[in-house]
Scaffold this motif. Structure first.
Motif, PDB file in Angstrom:
ATOM      1  N   THR A  94       2.105  -5.598  -9.328  1.00  0.00           N
ATOM      2  CA  THR A  94       2.502  -4.618  -8.844  1.00  0.00           C
ATOM      3  C   THR A  94       3.004  -3.358  -9.818  1.00  0.00           C
ATOM      4  O   THR A  94       3.412  -3.774 -10.867  1.00  0.00           O
ATOM      5  CB  THR A  94       3.429  -4.850  -7.929  1.00  0.00           C
ATOM      6  N   THR A  95       2.765  -2.151  -9.171  1.00  0.00           N
ATOM      7  CA  THR A  95       3.506  -1.182 -10.272  1.00  0.00           C
ATOM      8  C   THR A  95       4.814  -1.008 -10.118  1.00  0.00           C
ATOM      9  O   THR A  95       5.400  -1.829  -9.421  1.00  0.00           O
ATOM     10  CB  THR A  95       2.813   0.104  -9.766  1.00  0.00           C
ATOM     11  N   GLY A 108      10.991   5.946  -7.508  1.00  0.00           N
ATOM     12  CA  GLY A 108       9.858   5.478  -6.735  1.00  0.00           C
ATOM     13  C   GLY A 108      10.098   4.705  -5.402  1.00  0.00           C
ATOM     14  O   GLY A 108       9.205   4.362  -4.753  1.00  0.00           O
ATOM     15  N   LYS A 131       0.853  -1.100   0.077  1.00  0.00           N
ATOM     16  CA  LYS A 131      -0.037   0.099  -0.006  1.00  0.00           C
ATOM     17  C   LYS A 131       0.946   1.345  -0.173  1.00  0.00           C
ATOM     18  O   LYS A 131       1.970   1.239   0.387  1.00  0.00           O
ATOM     19  CB  LYS A 131      -0.831   0.138   1.201  1.00  0.00           C
ATOM     20  N   GLY A 132       0.445   2.526  -0.433  1.00  0.00           N
ATOM     21  CA  GLY A 132       1.251   3.664  -0.639  1.00  0.00           C
ATOM     22  C   GLY A 132       1.718   4.150   0.430  1.00  0.00           C
ATOM     23  O   GLY A 132       2.841   4.658   0.426  1.00  0.00           O
ATOM     24  N   GLU A 133       1.235   3.929   1.647  1.00  0.00           N
ATOM     25  CA  GLU A 133       1.824   4.515   2.978  1.00  0.00           C
ATOM     26  C   GLU A 133       3.013   3.664   3.473  1.00  0.00           C
ATOM     27  O   GLU A 133       3.752   4.190   4.575  1.00  0.00           O
ATOM     28  CB  GLU A 133       0.757   4.580   3.992  1.00  0.00           C
ATOM     29  N   LEU A 169       3.410  -0.589  -5.479  1.00  0.00           N
ATOM     30  CA  LEU A 169       2.159  -0.784  -5.067  1.00  0.00           C
ATOM     31  C   LEU A 169       1.353  -1.858  -5.832  1.00  0.00           C
ATOM     32  O   LEU A 169       1.538  -2.177  -7.025  1.00  0.00           O
ATOM     33  CB  LEU A 169       2.006   0.634  -5.237  1.00  0.00           C
ATOM     34  N   ALA A 191       7.512  -0.833   0.225  1.00  0.00           N
ATOM     35  CA  ALA A 191       6.512  -1.318  -1.111  1.00  0.00           C
ATOM     36  C   ALA A 191       7.593  -1.769  -2.086  1.00  0.00           C
ATOM     37  O   ALA A 191       7.330  -2.556  -3.014  1.00  0.00           O
ATOM     38  CB  ALA A 191       5.690  -0.322  -1.339  1.00  0.00           C
ATOM     39  N   ASP A 229       6.831   0.938  -8.966  1.00  0.00           N
ATOM     40  CA  ASP A 229       7.371   1.011  -7.348  1.00  0.00           C
ATOM     41  C   ASP A 229       6.763   0.263  -6.300  1.00  0.00           C
ATOM     42  O   ASP A 229       6.661   0.617  -5.209  1.00  0.00           O
ATOM     43  CB  ASP A 229       7.049   2.543  -7.022  1.00  0.00           C
TER      44      ASP A 229
END
Length: 545
Positions: A151-152, A465, A136-138, A156, A142, A154
């Protein structure tokens, strides 16, 4: 039909990284012998060991921990699928096996009947759900999930709430599908980003971070976590892995300065110290005798100049970064301040890692050359005149003032600019501004490897990222080389691509390399079986007294 193979049994897969730290381990083997007839290796001491540390920056969620103070704690509270021995070799811990046919899809089988310290079972879902939370972004770690399908770039989650490349087969089995073949991927699975979490923490991460429940050799106990003062761990009865505690617990004391910690070591009030203050580097080996630790470690030191700082982007920024780098006399500082316990940097990694090369073409930017530095600075001035003070932020509790002041003085003398250090009271204060991107100056940075591989020094810090990319550096050519290196057919091909990636870093200088660190530390007369690992961290679970 290809045969399924167990990863840890295939030497060719490990060649890139497992030979990395043969020069870095072993110093503790002599100092760790049982000299007194008290509790020795394999025997359990009921006494708690005292050790220095710093206040963790964040709640103790493994996927949101990327600094040393929190990292050393979560590594003891949790068990990964594998763990790293003192020499960097890899051993199964929670995993019974990690198997693959193509280095792209891995099947993980857990050892049976494992539990967290609260008695709840450790299952395949404990890992998969924890990784989904970390993607998750936070969460700071990640980036480590970026190789997994779904996943992306970076790391996520690409869509929905889960990583599509992770599949729970049954309670003790799950599969990992990668975006491309990566033969060294299992090597990374001993890093904290890949630790599991119990359901209670998944349901309430805030409480789980403050009162962590893990599956490792220790659990929170004693006085627990007294913020800004100490954190105490005691052995976990539920642990069945290979890191069995030989003591009654670890009392991590948060010292305001390394000087104070060293004074306590000398007076017998501290059992283990993992960093000697600058002012004692010339004398600590005489003062501690055979209880002194001075050995190579996978530690790289630098300072980062954020891309957002005025005058440090684009062509002007590259010229100024190179000028600053060439205005620093690293040899002089490592000799005068560190008494030879540092080695001037020739790249962005560490000499104890297999594949290191100290002769990269663009490494001339790390040579001290005051005349060339002035020339480069003048070229940048022609683009846009520089005004103001160049500051390097550092944490006062980490023993950094002497070298920061020395670097600043060299910039004043060799570039003719106004430069100075900018102290923060403690590590957390500095890191909070760095991670929130509110810091307005350059700042000290360093990297203690998560796993023994060249790529671990590059991707997490400079990949677009990445969670530890504190300066927000981005270069698509660099990113492409990282990706190609990960997919290389042989370790040698991967290493060559990573060195090409470093040539780009030496041109752009997102961080200014300074030196590689030895781990310098020591232990009290009562401490037994003290050994420092390849990554400079004491093997706390082995220590007794």
């Amino acid at each position: 039909m290809s045969l399924k193979r167990t990863w840890l049994a295939v030497p060719a897969v490990l060649a890139l990284s497992l030979a990395a730290c043969s020069s870095g381990g072993g110093t503790g083997s002599e100092s760790g012998t049982d000299q007194s007839g008290d509790a020795g290796a394999g025997e359990v001491s009921a006494e708690m060991i005292t050790a220095n540390s710093t206040e963790p920056q964040n709640p103790l969620i493994p996927t949101n921990t990327n600094e040393v103070g929190g990292g050393r704690v979560v590594d003891l509270l949790f068990s990964g699928l594998v763990y790293y021995a003192a020499d960097g070799s890899v051993h199964n811990e929670a995993a019974e096996s990690i198997e693959t046919e193509d280095s792209q899809t891995y099947t993980v089988t857990l050892k049976a009947d494992q539990t967290f310290s609260d008695g709840t079972p450790v299952t395949a879902a404990s890992y998969v759900d924890a990784w989904n939370l970390g993607a998750k972004g936070e969460h700071l770690s990640a980036y480590f999930f970026a190789p997994i399908a779904g996943t992306t770039e970076d790391g996520l989650i690409e869509s929905g709430d889960t990583i599509s490349g992770l599949t729970v087969v049954d309670d003790t089995t799950f599969t990992i599908e990668l975006k491309q073949p990566e033969s060294d991927f299992p090597l990374r699975l001993g890093y904290s980003a890949f630790f599991p979490l119990p359901q209670s923490t998944l349901d309430d991460p805030e409480k789980g971070g403050e009162e962590p429940i893990g599956n490792g050799p220790y659990k929170l106990g004693g006085e627990g976590w007294v913020h800004n003062e100490r954190l105490q761990l005691v052995p976990s009865e539920s642990y069945t892995g290979g890191r069995t505690p030989a003591n009654g617990g670890i009392d991590f004391i948060f010292y305001p300065t390394q000087t104070a910690a060293y004074a306590d070591l000398l007076s017998g009030q501290l059992d283990v110290l993992d960093a000697i203050p600058d002012e004692a580097l010339a004398t600590f080996e005489q003062e501690l005798g055979d209880r002194a630790i001075n050995q190579p470690a996978a530690i790289f030191q630098s300072f980062t100049i954020p891309e957002s700082l005025e005058h440090f982007a684009g062509e002007e920024g590259i010229l100024r970064r190179q000028a600053i780098s060439m205005a620093i006399n690293r040899e002089e500082i490592t000799t005068a301040i560190f008494s030879g316990t540092r080695t001037p940097a020739r790249d962005f990694t560490s000499p104890v890692i297999d594949g290191w090369d100290g002769n990269l073409t663009n490494a001339t930017v790390l040579d001290f050359n005051a005349d060339k530095a002035k020339e480069l600075w003048a070229q940048a001035e022609a683009i846009s005149p520089y005004t103001g003070k160049f500051e390097i932020a550092y944490n006062s509790d980490g023993g950094h003032q002497a070298w920061v002041d020395a670097v600043a003085n060299q910039l004043v003398n060799n570039l003719g600019i106004d430069a100075a250090g900018k102290p923060y009271p403690d590590f957390k204060s500095l890191r909070d501004e760095v991670t929130s991107r509110t810091i307005k100056t350059a700042f000290r940075t360093g990297w203690q490897a998560d796993y023994p591989a060249l790529g671990n020094f590059l991707g997490p810090l400079y990949g677009t990222g990445a969670g530890s990319n504190d300066g927000d550096y981005s270069n698509p050519d660099f990113d492409a080389l990282l990706s190609d290196a990960a997919a290389a057919a042989t370790p040698e091909e991967g290493t060559a691509l990573l060195q090409d990636a470093q040539e780009i870093l030496l041109e752009d200088l997102p961080a200014v390399p300074l030196w590689y660190s030895n781990v310098t530390g020591g232990y009290a007369e009562v401490a037994q079986n003290v050994e420092f690992g390849w990554n400079s961290v004491p093997l706390y679970y082995e220590i007794s007294k």
